[in-house]
Scaffold this motif. Structure first.
Motif, PDB file in Angstrom:
ATOM      1  N   GLN A 195       9.291  -0.437  -8.600  1.00 21.36           N
ATOM      2  CA  GLN A 195       8.560  -1.154  -9.645  1.00 21.36           C
ATOM      3  C   GLN A 195       7.449  -0.280 -10.240  1.00 21.36           C
ATOM      4  OE1 GLN A 195       9.553  -4.166 -10.768  1.00 21.36           O
ATOM      5  NE2 GLN A 195      11.238  -3.963  -9.313  1.00 21.36           N
ATOM      6  N   VAL A 196       6.761   0.476  -9.392  1.00 20.40           N
ATOM      7  CA  VAL A 196       5.691   1.354  -9.869  1.00 20.40           C
ATOM      8  C   VAL A 196       6.259   2.456 -10.754  1.00 20.40           C
ATOM      9  CG1 VAL A 196       3.967   3.050  -9.141  1.00 20.40           C
ATOM     10  CG2 VAL A 196       4.151   0.875  -7.941  1.00 20.40           C
ATOM     11  N   MET A 197       7.388   3.020 -10.355  1.00 24.39           N
ATOM     12  CA  MET A 197       8.000   4.091 -11.142  1.00 24.39           C
ATOM     13  C   MET A 197       8.454   3.595 -12.512  1.00 24.39           C
ATOM     14  SD  MET A 197      10.200   6.103  -8.203  1.00 24.39           S
ATOM     15  CE  MET A 197      10.839   7.298  -9.374  1.00 24.39           C
ATOM     16  N   ILE A 227       0.829  -1.209   0.000  1.00 24.29           N
ATOM     17  CA  ILE A 227       0.000   0.000   0.000  1.00 24.29           C
ATOM     18  C   ILE A 227       0.865   1.261   0.000  1.00 24.29           C
ATOM     19  CG2 ILE A 227      -1.676   1.334   1.332  1.00 24.29           C
ATOM     20  CD1 ILE A 227      -2.875  -1.298   2.279  1.00 24.29           C
ATOM     21  N   VAL A 228       1.834   1.312   0.915  1.00 23.18           N
ATOM     22  CA  VAL A 228       2.706   2.491   0.989  1.00 23.18           C
ATOM     23  C   VAL A 228       3.538   2.625  -0.279  1.00 23.18           C
ATOM     24  CG1 VAL A 228       4.625   3.546   2.240  1.00 23.18           C
ATOM     25  CG2 VAL A 228       2.784   2.429   3.505  1.00 23.18           C
ATOM     26  N   GLY A 229       4.046   1.504  -0.799  1.00 14.94           N
ATOM     27  CA  GLY A 229       4.870   1.548  -1.999  1.00 14.94           C
ATOM     28  C   GLY A 229       4.109   2.035  -3.216  1.00 14.94           C
ATOM     29  N   MET A 230       2.853   1.602  -3.351  1.00 16.27           N
ATOM     30  CA  MET A 230       2.030   2.063  -4.468  1.00 16.27           C
ATOM     31  C   MET A 230       1.796   3.569  -4.400  1.00 16.27           C
ATOM     32  SD  MET A 230       1.075  -0.269  -6.668  1.00 16.27           S
ATOM     33  CE  MET A 230       1.049  -2.059  -6.843  1.00 16.27           C
ATOM     34  N   ILE A 231       1.435   4.054  -3.215  1.00 11.82           N
ATOM     35  CA  ILE A 231       1.205   5.492  -3.051  1.00 11.82           C
ATOM     36  C   ILE A 231       2.511   6.264  -3.235  1.00 11.82           C
ATOM     37  CG2 ILE A 231       0.421   7.267  -1.441  1.00 11.82           C
ATOM     38  CD1 ILE A 231      -1.375   5.144  -0.160  1.00 11.82           C
ATOM     39  N   TRP A 232       3.577   5.735  -2.690  1.00 14.63           N
ATOM     40  CA  TRP A 232       4.893   6.364  -2.778  1.00 14.63           C
ATOM     41  C   TRP A 232       5.342   6.501  -4.234  1.00 14.63           C
ATOM     42  CZ3 TRP A 232       9.746   4.070   0.138  1.00 14.63           C
ATOM     43  CH2 TRP A 232      10.784   5.007   0.100  1.00 14.63           C
ATOM     44  N   GLY A 233       5.055   5.501  -5.041  1.00 16.17           N
ATOM     45  CA  GLY A 233       5.466   5.529  -6.436  1.00 16.17           C
ATOM     46  C   GLY A 233       4.796   6.619  -7.240  1.00 16.17           C
ATOM     47  N   PHE A 234       3.608   7.069  -6.793  1.00 13.63           N
ATOM     48  CA  PHE A 234       2.874   8.111  -7.504  1.00 13.63           C
ATOM     49  C   PHE A 234       3.001   9.480  -6.836  1.00 13.63           C
ATOM     50  CE2 PHE A 234       0.827   4.628  -9.670  1.00 13.63           C
ATOM     51  CZ  PHE A 234       0.459   5.175 -10.897  1.00 13.63           C
ATOM     52  N   ASN A 235       3.494   9.516  -5.618  1.00 17.55           N
ATOM     53  CA  ASN A 235       3.569  10.775  -4.874  1.00 17.55           C
ATOM     54  C   ASN A 235       5.022  11.074  -4.528  1.00 17.55           C
ATOM     55  OD1 ASN A 235       3.252  12.993  -3.215  1.00 17.55           O
ATOM     56  ND2 ASN A 235       1.577  12.104  -2.020  1.00 17.55           N
ATOM     57  N   LYS A 236       5.622  11.993  -5.267  1.00 21.76           N
ATOM     58  CA  LYS A 236       7.026  12.341  -5.039  1.00 21.76           C
ATOM     59  C   LYS A 236       7.240  13.086  -3.736  1.00 21.76           C
ATOM     60  CE  LYS A 236       8.143  12.592  -9.972  1.00 21.76           C
ATOM     61  NZ  LYS A 236       8.671  13.443 -11.082  1.00 21.76           N
ATOM     62  N   ASN A 237       6.187  13.660  -3.166  1.00 18.27           N
ATOM     63  CA  ASN A 237       6.322  14.393  -1.909  1.00 18.27           C
ATOM     64  C   ASN A 237       6.715  13.489  -0.749  1.00 18.27           C
ATOM     65  OD1 ASN A 237       5.577  16.823  -3.161  1.00 18.27           O
ATOM     66  ND2 ASN A 237       3.394  16.429  -2.826  1.00 18.27           N
ATOM     67  N   ALA A 293       8.168  -1.527   0.803  1.00 18.50           N
ATOM     68  CA  ALA A 293       7.577  -0.319   0.230  1.00 18.50           C
ATOM     69  C   ALA A 293       8.519   0.313  -0.794  1.00 18.50           C
ATOM     70  CB  ALA A 293       7.255   0.685   1.339  1.00 18.50           C
ATOM     71  N   TYR A 294       9.803   0.360  -0.484  1.00 15.19           N
ATOM     72  CA  TYR A 294      10.769   0.934  -1.421  1.00 15.19           C
ATOM     73  C   TYR A 294      10.858   0.092  -2.691  1.00 15.19           C
ATOM     74  CZ  TYR A 294      15.173   2.706  -3.298  1.00 15.19           C
ATOM     75  OH  TYR A 294      16.131   3.233  -4.128  1.00 15.19           O
ATOM     76  N   PHE A 295      10.821  -1.214  -2.532  1.00 15.62           N
ATOM     77  CA  PHE A 295      10.886  -2.110  -3.691  1.00 15.62           C
ATOM     78  C   PHE A 295       9.673  -1.915  -4.598  1.00 15.62           C
ATOM     79  CE2 PHE A 295       9.881  -6.301  -5.578  1.00 15.62           C
ATOM     80  CZ  PHE A 295      11.001  -6.446  -6.370  1.00 15.62           C
TER      81      PHE A 295
END
Length: 316
Positions: free
Chosen positions: A198-200, A134-144, A192-194
């Motif tokens: 992958q999302v990016m 969940i965190v990784g998916m959101i993190w991949g779309f939110n650079k903030n 989450a980082y991994f």
């Protein structure tokens, strides 16, 4: 003969079969019906070795979760057993794994410990994978989020994971809830980082950009376009994490951390019997062998399932 050839052929309605016009027929694709999960299981069960390891894994899980219920083994009530006639009995039909220095049945002891270790490992895997995805998916779309999460990841990744778990286990004390928290407190950030990476990689591909242009929400793009693509990656990560958590729990039990002496654990069983490696080697090597079977079977089955879940390996 020429006159017969020149005769006109008379066409009548009974020579033809009239069909209704259906516009939907033109939309049908002339290809075999494809089922993703059907292809996954077909690919998985095509490997005889994977099926063999799956049978072993199911057997181990059955013994771990069913055998303690049948035997009624309670580790907290086994600490005061001191029957001289039952000490150091070698493996037999009555005691498949023998008995230890105080007369406890090692067979019941090992499977009760395996149940505890597997329960903790399953719980930690579910927690870390859920939070990490969940965190990784959101993190991949939110650079903030980079400003906060990258610093946390850099700090945590440079500290040995086992050391963090040992410190948390020592501070929080012994017990299953405390151990679950210690194992999952920092391991989710690596997942989450991994997932973020992958999302990016795939978020700006043509089909995702087309979905965004057509008005699809970010959540819909994540759940419909990106997450299914990462199924094999997620399964691979889970396959490596679960046996890793088992090994970490066993290590903590071996050094006396994590669980109390009244809670069955493979690690504590190995630690208690390590002093009898020469006089009664079965007390040490049987729990170690059970641990090896659990970790290896989980890893191999998981890796084969991850390979089978990759759509690129499916033949239509």
């Amino acid at each position: 003969m020429s006159q017969e050839k020149n005769k006109e052929l008379v066409l009548t309605d009974d020579m033809f079969e009239f069909v209704d016009i259906d516009d939907r027929v033109s939309e049908r694709i002339a290809a075999p019906e494809y089922s993703y999960w059907g292809s996954v299981f077909k690919k998985f069960f095509s490997s005889k070795f994977a099926v063999f390891m799956l049978i072993i894994l199911i057997t181990v899980l059955a013994f771990s979760f069913i055998q303690p219920l049948i035997s009624g083994y309670d580790h907290s009530q086994q600490q005061n057993i001191n029957d001289p006639s039952a000490k150091f009995l070698k493996p037999s039909l009555q005691h498949p794994f023998g008995t230890d220095d105080v007369g406890r049945d090692v067979f019941n002891m090992v499977w009760a410990g395996a149940r505890t270790s597997l329960t903790i490992s399953f719980t930690v895997t579910i927690i870390t994978m859920t939070i990490g995805i969940i965190v990784g998916m959101i993190w991949g779309f939110n650079k903030n989020l980079d400003f906060y999460l990258l610093d946390i990841y850099n700090v945590v990744s440079n500290i040995p994971y086992t050391l963090i778990v040992m410190i948390l286990s020592y501070v929080l004390g012994a017990g299953i809830p405390q151990l679950i928290f210690s194992l999952s407190a920092t391991s989710w950030i690596g997942m989450a980082y991994f997932i973020r990476v992958q999302v990016m990689i795939i978020r700006d591909r043509e089909y995702n950009m087309a979905s965004r242009v057509l008005g699809s929400s970010t959540w819909k793009i994540i759940t419909h376009n990106i997450l299914p693509y990462l199924i094999s990656v997620v399964v691979t990560s889970a396959a490596s994490r679960l046996p890793g958590y088992v090994s970490t729990e066993v290590f903590l039990g071996f050094i006396g951390l994590g669980l109390t002496v009244n809670q069955a654990s493979l690690g504590r069983t190995i630690q208690l019997h390590s002093q009898y490696m020469q006089s009664a080697p079965y007390l040490f090597f049987i729990p170690v062998a059970v641990l090896a079977v659990i970790t290896v079977s989980f890893y191999l089955v998981g890796q084969t399932l991850a390979d089978a879940s990759d759509p690129r390996n499916h033949g239509i």
